[in-house]
Write a protein that holds these residues in place. Structure first.
Motif, PDB file in Angstrom:
ATOM      1  N   LEU A  71       0.810  -1.294   0.112  1.00  0.00           N
ATOM      2  CA  LEU A  71      -0.103   0.143  -0.041  1.00  0.00           C
ATOM      3  C   LEU A  71       0.888   1.213  -0.073  1.00  0.00           C
ATOM      4  CD1 LEU A  71      -2.774  -1.097   2.550  1.00  0.00           C
ATOM      5  CD2 LEU A  71      -2.974  -0.733   0.044  1.00  0.00           C
ATOM      6  N   THR A  72       1.866   1.348   0.656  1.00  0.00           N
ATOM      7  CA  THR A  72       2.768   2.399   0.761  1.00  0.00           C
ATOM      8  C   THR A  72       3.520   2.467  -0.534  1.00  0.00           C
ATOM      9  OG1 THR A  72       4.380   1.129   1.923  1.00  0.00           O
ATOM     10  CG2 THR A  72       2.824   2.727   3.288  1.00  0.00           C
ATOM     11  N   TRP A  73       4.134   1.308  -1.228  1.00  0.00           N
ATOM     12  CA  TRP A  73       4.606   1.442  -2.277  1.00  0.00           C
ATOM     13  C   TRP A  73       3.790   2.069  -3.746  1.00  0.00           C
ATOM     14  CZ3 TRP A  73       2.978  -0.733  -7.130  1.00  0.00           C
ATOM     15  CH2 TRP A  73       3.718  -0.453  -8.072  1.00  0.00           C
ATOM     16  N   HIS A  74       2.483   1.732  -3.341  1.00  0.00           N
ATOM     17  CA  HIS A  74       1.549   1.983  -4.390  1.00  0.00           C
ATOM     18  C   HIS A  74       1.438   3.579  -4.294  1.00  0.00           C
ATOM     19  CE1 HIS A  74      -2.448   2.640  -5.923  1.00  0.00           C
ATOM     20  NE2 HIS A  74      -1.875   2.118  -7.174  1.00  0.00           N
ATOM     21  N   LEU A  75       1.110   4.111  -2.935  1.00  0.00           N
ATOM     22  CA  LEU A  75       1.092   5.539  -2.805  1.00  0.00           C
ATOM     23  C   LEU A  75       2.413   6.238  -3.428  1.00  0.00           C
ATOM     24  CD1 LEU A  75      -0.103   7.157   0.722  1.00  0.00           C
ATOM     25  CD2 LEU A  75       1.389   8.183  -1.176  1.00  0.00           C
ATOM     26  N   GLY A  76       3.461   5.770  -3.273  1.00  0.00           N
ATOM     27  CA  GLY A  76       4.654   6.340  -3.700  1.00  0.00           C
ATOM     28  C   GLY A  76       4.865   6.162  -4.994  1.00  0.00           C
ATOM     29  N   PHE A  77       4.338   5.279  -5.625  1.00  0.00           N
ATOM     30  CA  PHE A  77       4.370   4.892  -7.238  1.00  0.00           C
ATOM     31  C   PHE A  77       3.713   6.160  -7.749  1.00  0.00           C
ATOM     32  CE2 PHE A  77       1.437   2.992 -10.137  1.00  0.00           C
ATOM     33  CZ  PHE A  77       2.232   3.236 -11.269  1.00  0.00           C
ATOM     34  N   TRP A  78       2.244   6.018  -7.468  1.00  0.00           N
ATOM     35  CA  TRP A  78       1.389   6.917  -8.356  1.00  0.00           C
ATOM     36  C   TRP A  78       1.788   8.666  -8.047  1.00  0.00           C
ATOM     37  CZ3 TRP A  78      -1.334  10.646  -5.742  1.00  0.00           C
ATOM     38  CH2 TRP A  78      -1.764  10.562  -4.535  1.00  0.00           C
ATOM     39  N   TRP A  79       2.090   8.739  -6.787  1.00  0.00           N
ATOM     40  CA  TRP A  79       2.579  10.189  -6.685  1.00  0.00           C
ATOM     41  C   TRP A  79       3.861  10.414  -7.091  1.00  0.00           C
ATOM     42  CZ3 TRP A  79       1.475  12.359  -0.869  1.00  0.00           C
ATOM     43  CH2 TRP A  79       0.982  13.479  -0.945  1.00  0.00           C
ATOM     44  N   SER A  80       4.902   9.581  -7.196  1.00  0.00           N
ATOM     45  CA  SER A  80       6.189   9.709  -8.050  1.00  0.00           C
ATOM     46  C   SER A  80       5.837   9.828  -9.458  1.00  0.00           C
ATOM     47  CB  SER A  80       7.081   8.712  -7.813  1.00  0.00           C
ATOM     48  OG  SER A  80       7.315   8.609  -6.463  1.00  0.00           O
ATOM     49  N   MET A  81       5.073   9.037  -9.965  1.00  0.00           N
ATOM     50  CA  MET A  81       4.645   9.256 -11.460  1.00  0.00           C
ATOM     51  C   MET A  81       3.922  10.554 -11.921  1.00  0.00           C
ATOM     52  SD  MET A  81       5.639   6.229 -13.282  1.00  0.00           S
ATOM     53  CE  MET A  81       4.440   6.120 -14.545  1.00  0.00           C
ATOM     54  N   VAL A  82       2.827  10.783 -11.111  1.00  0.00           N
ATOM     55  CA  VAL A  82       2.283  11.976 -11.564  1.00  0.00           C
ATOM     56  C   VAL A  82       3.172  13.180 -11.398  1.00  0.00           C
ATOM     57  CG1 VAL A  82       0.965  12.504  -9.310  1.00  0.00           C
ATOM     58  CG2 VAL A  82      -0.166  13.051 -11.653  1.00  0.00           C
ATOM     59  N   HIS A  83       3.851  13.219 -10.488  1.00  0.00           N
ATOM     60  CA  HIS A  83       4.916  14.294 -10.350  1.00  0.00           C
ATOM     61  C   HIS A  83       5.793  14.476 -11.296  1.00  0.00           C
ATOM     62  CE1 HIS A  83       7.723  17.418  -8.811  1.00  0.00           C
ATOM     63  NE2 HIS A  83       7.038  17.849  -8.257  1.00  0.00           N
ATOM     64  N   ASN A  84       6.467  13.278 -11.601  1.00  0.00           N
ATOM     65  CA  ASN A  84       7.434  13.391 -12.683  1.00  0.00           C
ATOM     66  C   ASN A  84       6.623  13.800 -14.223  1.00  0.00           C
ATOM     67  OD1 ASN A  84       8.605  11.299 -15.137  1.00  0.00           O
ATOM     68  ND2 ASN A  84      10.280  12.392 -13.687  1.00  0.00           N
ATOM     69  N   HIS A  85       5.840  13.035 -14.421  1.00  0.00           N
ATOM     70  CA  HIS A  85       4.894  13.258 -15.343  1.00  0.00           C
ATOM     71  C   HIS A  85       4.292  14.578 -15.771  1.00  0.00           C
ATOM     72  CE1 HIS A  85       5.473   9.359 -17.389  1.00  0.00           C
ATOM     73  NE2 HIS A  85       5.724   9.090 -16.263  1.00  0.00           N
TER      74      HIS A  85
END
Length: 174
Positions: A71-85
């Motif tokens: 769950l914490t990976w998923h939170l970090g995943f989407w937030w990292s992705m949306v910020h980077n993109h």
């Protein structure tokens, strides 16, 4: 109020963030790595020592409950992705996002993502939020305000999932 849409979205972010922080406080690495059931999405270390998350092929209930680590990976995943993109070079991929490996590192990672995201959103105007110029992931062709609203909803969903998982893990099974 010069930018009422932005200010409303930031207010929603602050509410979701308060709940997320609450569920991250006191989290231990043991809590993260404990599996609430015999099946469910989780993380595992690869040969290089990186913590990789499983990726579901579907979203059916038979997947089982995810671990707090996932769950914490998923939170970090989407937030990292949306910020980077949205604000970066747009090259980050799911495979490049790894779980940090401990509860302390998870907290630092997620707090950093929040702070960076909030700072970026604070600099935007309502006109920026009506534009689709930054909208590249997870949606395209929408006003960027829709992405910010999606991120707020996703954060609140993740906070609820973390909270529920912590309740389940806090009480021994009967």
């Amino acid at each position: 109020m010069a930018n009422p849409v932005r200010d409303t979205l930031l207010g929603q972010l602050d509410i979701a963030w308060a709940l997320t922080r609450y569920h991250l406080e006191g989290l231990t690495t043991e809590d993260c790595l404990r599996r609430p059931a015999s099946v469910g999405l989780h993380v595992s270390q690869d040969a290089q020592g990186h913590w990789r998350a499983q990726w579901p092929e579907h979203e059916g209930y038979d997947l089982g409950p995810a671990s707090v680590a996932w769950l914490t990976w998923h939170l970090g995943f989407w937030w990292s992705m949306v910020h980077n993109h949205s604000f970066g070079d747009g090259t980050l991929t799911r495979e490049a996002v790894v779980w940090p490996g401990s509860a302390d590192a998870v907290r630092a990672w997620i707090v950093g993502l929040h702070d960076t995201w909030r700072e970026a959103i604070t600099r935007l105007t309502d006109e920026d939020l009506r534009s689709s110029a930054r909208t590249r992931w997870p949606l395209t062709g929408k006003p960027f305000g829709d992405i910010v609203a999606w991120a707020n909803v996703e954060l609140m969903k993740n906070a609820a999932e973390l909270g529920y998982a912590r309740f389940v893990l806090a009480v021994p099974p009967t």
